[in-house]
Design a protein around this motif. Structure first.
Motif, PDB file in Angstrom:
ATOM      1  N   THR A 131      15.321 -18.065  36.332  1.00 45.52           N
ATOM      2  CA  THR A 131      16.648 -18.204  36.913  1.00 45.52           C
ATOM      3  C   THR A 131      17.081 -19.664  37.036  1.00 45.52           C
ATOM      4  N   ASP A 135      22.449 -18.962  40.113  1.00 45.98           N
ATOM      5  CA  ASP A 135      22.188 -17.531  40.253  1.00 45.98           C
ATOM      6  C   ASP A 135      21.338 -17.214  41.480  1.00 45.98           C
ATOM      7  N   TYR A 168      19.917  -3.458  34.537  1.00 47.37           N
ATOM      8  CA  TYR A 168      20.387  -4.781  34.155  1.00 47.37           C
ATOM      9  C   TYR A 168      21.906  -4.849  34.228  1.00 47.37           C
ATOM     10  N   GLN A 169      22.432  -6.054  34.105  1.00 48.14           N
ATOM     11  CA  GLN A 169      23.881  -6.276  34.189  1.00 48.14           C
ATOM     12  C   GLN A 169      24.496  -6.293  32.793  1.00 48.14           C
ATOM     13  N   TRP A 172      29.575  -9.674  33.290  1.00 47.44           N
ATOM     14  CA  TRP A 172      29.914 -10.379  34.528  1.00 47.44           C
ATOM     15  C   TRP A 172      31.213  -9.843  35.118  1.00 47.44           C
ATOM     16  N   TYR A 182      24.367 -10.509  40.814  1.00 45.77           N
ATOM     17  CA  TYR A 182      24.488  -9.635  39.647  1.00 45.77           C
ATOM     18  C   TYR A 182      25.038  -8.260  40.009  1.00 45.77           C
ATOM     19  N   PRO A 312      18.860  -9.072  34.959  1.00 42.75           N
ATOM     20  CA  PRO A 312      17.989 -10.123  35.484  1.00 42.75           C
ATOM     21  C   PRO A 312      16.915 -10.505  34.483  1.00 42.75           C
TER      22      PRO A 312
END
Length: 339
Positions: A131, A135, A168-169, A172, A182, A312
């Motif tokens: 990271t 974040d 997960y993302q 955005w 996130y 992530p």
């Protein structure tokens, strides 16, 4: 032998921008990230480069290198985290004394991975791909991201296990701030190209953002063969790579260049992170790229792992010995801090 830094309790974090700094209108989120870290017991020191950004960089190459090295040599600073990545970190390499690096963690990804890999290859010091500062501005971090602290507080000879994320993302959503930064909405599935759906590979980790680390090839900072001979003995490599912006054909060209440069010789396998850039070109898909590479190298390839610009991400330690296991779409990585 690989040397591993150690992150003590209530450490002091130095924030410097060897690539991009932060524009004035985004200064509040830098301050918020620093405040969050302060609430968790850290002390944070920001350098001048953090607050400036012009012509795709935080400052001149010499100024960026000077501040970076000053923070490295500051005995009160325990860990360096850049605010984020950028575009032109490669300019600072010639101004850094890689032979006189204190044993100190540096954590980041994207353009920062160019510096991380160069440091590990030239000095044998472990570096942390994970990271960035901005974040960490949320009220809390998801379980995958939060592991950076445990990883960096691991002592030489010890090991840490990390697991694939649950979700997960996909994209955005800056207009909908999240308490953990996130928006984790999509199911994580690690996939393989191998003779068996259940894969286990072992070796020393190296990697980063392929967009930028490919530019180390042919330079004094990218001599993988010398690194292996000087620091690794006979351990094979596990490469972890993530694609930020490359088209599938540019990704293929870059991987072939790495192969021709000998970077993949003696590798046990390759991990590829998720990417929103993996769009087909004339029906040439990223799966085609992976299939071709796996066949040419005769090693397993694991893809859509938690690494890079689709968060992530797992914290990968350059130089650590890892055992990676994948089965039923889930993955486990044990990283051992073996000298």
């Amino acid at each position: 032998m690989i040397r591993y830094p150690f992150l003590r309790n209530k450490a002091k974090i130095g924030v410097t921008a060897p690539s991009s700094g932060v524009r004035a209108e985004l200064h509040p989120i830098v301050k918020q990230a620093c405040q969050r870290l302060g609430q968790r017991g850290f002390t944070v020191k920001c350098g001048a480069t953090v607050w400036t950004q012009n012509k795709a960089k935080s400052a001149s190459a010499k100024d960026r290198a000077t501040e970076f090295q000053q923070m490295l040599r500051d005995e009160s600073v325990d860990l360096l985290i850049p605010p984020w990545g950028g575009e032109l970190l490669i300019e600072v390499l010639e101004y850094i004394d890689f032979e006189q690096l204190p044993n100190k963690w540096i954590l980041g990804y994207s353009d920062i991975s160019l510096l991380l890999l160069a440091i590990t290859l030239t000095s044998g010091m472990a570096t942390a791909h994970g990271t960035n500062l901005l974040d960490l501005r949320g009220e809390y971090s998801d379980e995958t991201t939060a592991m950076w602290e445990k990883m960096l507080a691991t002592r030489a000879g010890e090991s840490v296990v990390q697991h694939s994320s649950l979700k997960y993302q996909k994209e955005w959503q800056h207009d909908r701030p999240s308490s953990c930064v996130y928006h984790l909405t999509e199911q994580t599935i690690w996939k393989t190209i191998a003779h068996s759906p259940n894969v286990t590979i072992k070796g020393r980790l190296l990697g980063g953002c392929i967009d930028v680390i490919r530019h180390l090839i042919g330079t004094p900072y990218g001599d993988v063969q010398r690194f292996k001979e000087q620091f690794l003995a006979d351990d094979p490599l596990i490469w972890y790579l993530e694609n930020c912006e490359l088209s599938t054909v540019d990704l293929r060209r870059s991987l072939v260049q790495m192969k021709l440069a000998g970077w993949f010789e003696g590798s046990a396998g390759i991990l590829f992170g998720r990417s929103s850039a993996n769009q087909a070109v004339q029906n040439y898909t990223v799966e085609d790229v992976y299939q071709e590479l796996a066949k040419e190298l005769n090693i397993p390839i694991i893809y859509d792992v938690d690494c890079g610009h689709v968060p992530p991400q797992i914290t990968f330690i350059n130089g650590a010995f890892a055992e990676v296991k994948v089965g039923n779409g889930q993955g486990t990585i044990r990283q051992c801090f073996i000298p």
